[in-house]
Design a protein around this motif. Structure first.
Motif, PDB file in Angstrom:
ATOM      1  N   ARG A  32       0.859  -1.191   0.000  1.00 37.91           N
ATOM      2  CA  ARG A  32       0.000   0.000   0.000  1.00 37.91           C
ATOM      3  C   ARG A  32       0.890   1.235   0.000  1.00 37.91           C
ATOM      4  N   VAL A  33       0.536   2.219  -0.840  1.00 40.91           N
ATOM      5  CA  VAL A  33       1.365   3.405  -1.021  1.00 40.91           C
ATOM      6  C   VAL A  33       0.557   4.653  -0.680  1.00 40.91           C
ATOM      7  N   GLU A  34       1.156   5.552   0.082  1.00 39.04           N
ATOM      8  CA  GLU A  34       0.584   6.880   0.313  1.00 39.04           C
ATOM      9  C   GLU A  34       1.590   7.901  -0.186  1.00 39.04           C
ATOM     10  N   LEU A  35       1.124   8.771  -1.059  1.00 38.21           N
ATOM     11  CA  LEU A  35       1.971   9.804  -1.651  1.00 38.21           C
ATOM     12  C   LEU A  35       1.470  11.157  -1.178  1.00 38.21           C
ATOM     13  N   SER A  36       2.355  11.933  -0.554  1.00 32.14           N
ATOM     14  CA  SER A  36       1.983  13.262  -0.059  1.00 32.14           C
ATOM     15  C   SER A  36       2.827  14.317  -0.759  1.00 32.14           C
ATOM     16  N   TRP A  37       2.202  15.457  -0.983  1.00 31.78           N
ATOM     17  CA  TRP A  37       2.895  16.593  -1.589  1.00 31.78           C
ATOM     18  C   TRP A  37       2.440  17.856  -0.880  1.00 31.78           C
ATOM     19  N   ASN A  38       3.388  18.600  -0.352  1.00 40.22           N
ATOM     20  CA  ASN A  38       3.086  19.832   0.356  1.00 40.22           C
ATOM     21  C   ASN A  38       2.978  20.960  -0.659  1.00 40.22           C
ATOM     22  N   ILE A  39       1.739  21.320  -0.969  1.00 41.59           N
ATOM     23  CA  ILE A  39       1.485  22.360  -1.967  1.00 41.59           C
ATOM     24  C   ILE A  39       1.942  23.717  -1.445  1.00 41.59           C
ATOM     25  N   ALA A  40       1.695  23.967  -0.175  1.00 46.59           N
ATOM     26  CA  ALA A  40       2.000  25.270   0.405  1.00 46.59           C
ATOM     27  C   ALA A  40       3.497  25.575   0.379  1.00 46.59           C
ATOM     28  N   ALA A  41       4.347  24.548   0.472  1.00 45.02           N
ATOM     29  CA  ALA A  41       5.789  24.762   0.523  1.00 45.02           C
ATOM     30  C   ALA A  41       6.496  24.410  -0.784  1.00 45.02           C
ATOM     31  N   SER A  42       5.745  24.109  -1.833  1.00 48.45           N
ATOM     32  CA  SER A  42       6.352  23.668  -3.081  1.00 48.45           C
ATOM     33  C   SER A  42       6.997  24.829  -3.828  1.00 48.45           C
TER      34      SER A  42
END
Length: 131
Positions: free
Chosen positions: A29-39
């Motif tokens: 199982r994979v969870e992918l996170s991306w911090n939009i606010a700090a990108s």
């Protein structure tokens, strides 16, 4: 638009579902996170648009996507990347053009009223005749 790999955060866990003993031993199982606010990959306008449109899906400015459909971690990683890409593309897409209000044509109004009259006549003929 491409997101630098260093801005993506991956988490892996054991997935549920079919697979027998394989499921009990592998973290597919994979969870992918991306911090939009700090990108740094986004312009200020893009960042503002994403934060506004995805506000219900964000946690502390980060969006998280999970994938556990496949028995392979690699395939689930690809699936999570595709899901994230689709979400971001949909959120960055421009608004569709506004609908212009229109009026029904005279002919369509006439046809509608004629159909209603015909239906009324049909139902009236079904009634028991009065003496």
């Amino acid at each position: 638009m491409s997101i630098p790999a260093v801005e993506l955060e991956w988490r892996f866990s054991r997935a549920s579902g079919p697979g027998g003993q394989h499921v009990n031993t592998s973290s597919t199982r994979v969870e992918l996170s991306w911090n939009i606010a700090a990108s740094h990959a986004l312009s200020p306008g893009q960042r503002e648009r994403l934060l506004e449109r995805l506000s219900s899906r964000l946690t502390d400015g980060s969006i998280t996507v999970s994938a556990a459909e496949q028995r392979s971690q690699l395939l689930n990683r690809r699936s999570a990347q595709e899901k994230l890409g689709q979400i971001i593309a949909a959120a960055l897409a421009p608004d569709p053009p506004k609908r212009r209000a229109t009026k029904p044509t005279k002919g369509s109004q006439r046809r509608r009223l004629e159909a209603k009259a015909q239906r009324s006549q049909t139902k009236a003929q079904r009634r028991r005749p009065t003496l």
